[in-house]
Design a protein around this motif. Structure first.
Motif, PDB file in Angstrom:
ATOM      1  N   PRO A  83       0.706  -1.076   0.116  1.00 40.40           N
ATOM      2  CA  PRO A  83       0.243  -0.322  -0.462  1.00 40.40           C
ATOM      3  C   PRO A  83       0.757   1.609  -0.138  1.00 40.40           C
ATOM      4  O   PRO A  83       1.881   1.372   0.902  1.00 40.40           O
ATOM      5  N   LYS A  84       0.748   2.087  -0.665  1.00 37.24           N
ATOM      6  CA  LYS A  84       1.436   3.608  -0.576  1.00 37.24           C
ATOM      7  C   LYS A  84       0.346   4.912  -0.796  1.00 37.24           C
ATOM      8  O   LYS A  84       0.044   5.091  -1.625  1.00 37.24           O
ATOM      9  N   GLY A  85      -0.919   4.694   0.378  1.00 38.84           N
ATOM     10  CA  GLY A  85      -0.977   5.587   0.930  1.00 38.84           C
ATOM     11  C   GLY A  85      -3.046   5.134   0.407  1.00 38.84           C
ATOM     12  O   GLY A  85      -3.319   4.105   0.416  1.00 38.84           O
ATOM     13  N   GLN A  86      -3.661   6.310   0.534  1.00 38.35           N
ATOM     14  CA  GLN A  86      -5.254   5.482   1.209  1.00 38.35           C
ATOM     15  C   GLN A  86      -5.640   5.086  -0.681  1.00 38.35           C
ATOM     16  O   GLN A  86      -5.477   6.127  -1.353  1.00 38.35           O
ATOM     17  N   GLY A  87      -6.071   3.809  -1.529  1.00 41.12           N
ATOM     18  CA  GLY A  87      -6.711   3.888  -2.492  1.00 41.12           C
ATOM     19  C   GLY A  87      -5.503   3.730  -4.072  1.00 41.12           C
ATOM     20  O   GLY A  87      -5.583   3.968  -5.120  1.00 41.12           O
ATOM     21  N   VAL A  95      -2.536   0.037  -8.643  1.00 39.75           N
ATOM     22  CA  VAL A  95      -3.300   0.052  -8.895  1.00 39.75           C
ATOM     23  C   VAL A  95      -3.969   1.398  -8.049  1.00 39.75           C
ATOM     24  O   VAL A  95      -3.442   1.832  -7.005  1.00 39.75           O
ATOM     25  N   VAL A  96      -4.708   2.143  -8.570  1.00 36.17           N
ATOM     26  CA  VAL A  96      -5.073   3.169  -7.298  1.00 36.17           C
ATOM     27  C   VAL A  96      -6.871   3.300  -7.668  1.00 36.17           C
ATOM     28  O   VAL A  96      -7.571   3.322  -9.017  1.00 36.17           O
ATOM     29  N   GLU A  97      -6.939   4.136  -6.376  1.00 29.36           N
ATOM     30  CA  GLU A  97      -9.104   4.003  -6.748  1.00 29.36           C
ATOM     31  C   GLU A  97      -9.782   5.385  -7.178  1.00 29.36           C
ATOM     32  O   GLU A  97      -9.391   6.488  -6.375  1.00 29.36           O
ATOM     33  N   ARG A  98     -10.153   5.496  -8.398  1.00 30.76           N
ATOM     34  CA  ARG A  98     -10.468   6.780  -8.517  1.00 30.76           C
ATOM     35  C   ARG A  98     -12.555   7.071  -8.761  1.00 30.76           C
ATOM     36  O   ARG A  98     -13.284   5.524  -9.339  1.00 30.76           O
ATOM     37  N   ASP A  99     -12.908   8.021  -9.119  1.00 34.24           N
ATOM     38  CA  ASP A  99     -14.444   7.638  -9.301  1.00 34.24           C
ATOM     39  C   ASP A  99     -13.949   8.088 -11.017  1.00 34.24           C
ATOM     40  O   ASP A  99     -13.461   8.327 -12.036  1.00 34.24           O
ATOM     41  N   ASP A 100     -15.120   6.896 -11.216  1.00 33.79           N
ATOM     42  CA  ASP A 100     -15.954   6.104 -12.667  1.00 33.79           C
ATOM     43  C   ASP A 100     -16.299   7.496 -13.477  1.00 33.79           C
ATOM     44  O   ASP A 100     -16.774   6.386 -14.113  1.00 33.79           O
ATOM     45  N   GLY A 101     -16.489   8.626 -13.330  1.00 32.58           N
ATOM     46  CA  GLY A 101     -17.348   9.310 -13.771  1.00 32.58           C
ATOM     47  C   GLY A 101     -19.161   9.466 -14.080  1.00 32.58           C
ATOM     48  O   GLY A 101     -20.097  10.139 -14.250  1.00 32.58           O
ATOM     49  N   ALA A 102     -18.872   8.696 -13.360  1.00 34.78           N
ATOM     50  CA  ALA A 102     -20.976   7.643 -13.202  1.00 34.78           C
ATOM     51  C   ALA A 102     -21.408   7.965 -11.999  1.00 34.78           C
ATOM     52  O   ALA A 102     -22.537   7.908 -11.240  1.00 34.78           O
ATOM     53  N   GLY A 103     -20.304   9.040 -10.899  1.00 33.67           N
ATOM     54  CA  GLY A 103     -21.297   8.859  -9.653  1.00 33.67           C
ATOM     55  C   GLY A 103     -20.307   7.427  -8.129  1.00 33.67           C
ATOM     56  O   GLY A 103     -20.400   7.302  -7.230  1.00 33.67           O
ATOM     57  N   GLY A 104     -19.695   6.434  -9.516  1.00 36.10           N
ATOM     58  CA  GLY A 104     -19.562   5.324  -8.612  1.00 36.10           C
ATOM     59  C   GLY A 104     -17.284   5.994  -8.048  1.00 36.10           C
ATOM     60  O   GLY A 104     -16.678   6.066  -8.643  1.00 36.10           O
ATOM     61  N   ARG A 105     -17.204   4.526  -8.278  1.00 35.92           N
ATOM     62  CA  ARG A 105     -15.921   3.710  -7.949  1.00 35.92           C
ATOM     63  C   ARG A 105     -15.433   3.409  -8.935  1.00 35.92           C
ATOM     64  O   ARG A 105     -16.269   1.824  -8.926  1.00 35.92           O
TER      65      ARG A 105
END
Length: 149
Positions: free
Chosen positions: A62-66, A80-90
């Motif tokens: 892990p290298k920080g949150q998400g 890998v990074v968590e991000r907004d999918d553009g439609a209000g989801g992740r």
């Protein structure tokens, strides 16, 4: 079995073993004996060092949150990074950054789960190793089978 000495120390030892000293007109002169054999020995040492570093599982840190980074040996191969999918989801974006994957495999993209994103990085890294003639070094993953994201 891998040596306990560093690659630099092993190369220095190989080089030192081939250095010879002769006298020419009263002067000590050093020269390297059998340079082609020395070059082959150094290449073998370098190849073994690569294989020792690349063998085994992709290790996730892990290298920080998400955000998580994938390592093969000491080489950071992807993330890998968590991000907004553009439609209000992740979603989870992934990329393989250590090598050029174009025309070999898909080295970047997005998935709905962390597990699928990690699996995509591991598949891309394995595909590159096979393409580069290093199939024996392909990682053994612990993530299991996942959907292609």
């Amino acid at each position: 079995m891998a040596s306990e000495k560093s690659l630099a120390a092993e190369i220095e030892a190989a080089l030192t073993a081939r250095v010879k000293v002769i006298r020419i007109r009263g002067q000590r002169v050093r020269f390297i004996e059998d340079i082609p054999a020395l070059a082959a020995e150094i290449a073998a040492l370098q190849g073994r060092a690569f294989e020792d570093g690349a063998r085994g599982s992709v290790r996730w840190e892990p290298k920080g949150q998400g955000c998580e980074m994938a390592y093969s040996g000491d080489l950071m191969v992807g993330m890998v990074v968590e991000r907004d999918d553009g439609a209000g989801g992740r979603e989870w974006a992934y990329s393989v950054d250590a090598v050029h994957t174009k025309r070999i495999t898909k080295g970047h993209g997005g998935t709905k789960s962390l597990r699928a994103a990690k699996a995509a990085v591991e598949r891309a890294w394995t595909a590159w190793l096979v393409h580069a003639g290093r199939a024996a070094l392909a990682p053994n993953t612990t993530e299991g089978r996942t959907d292609r994201g």
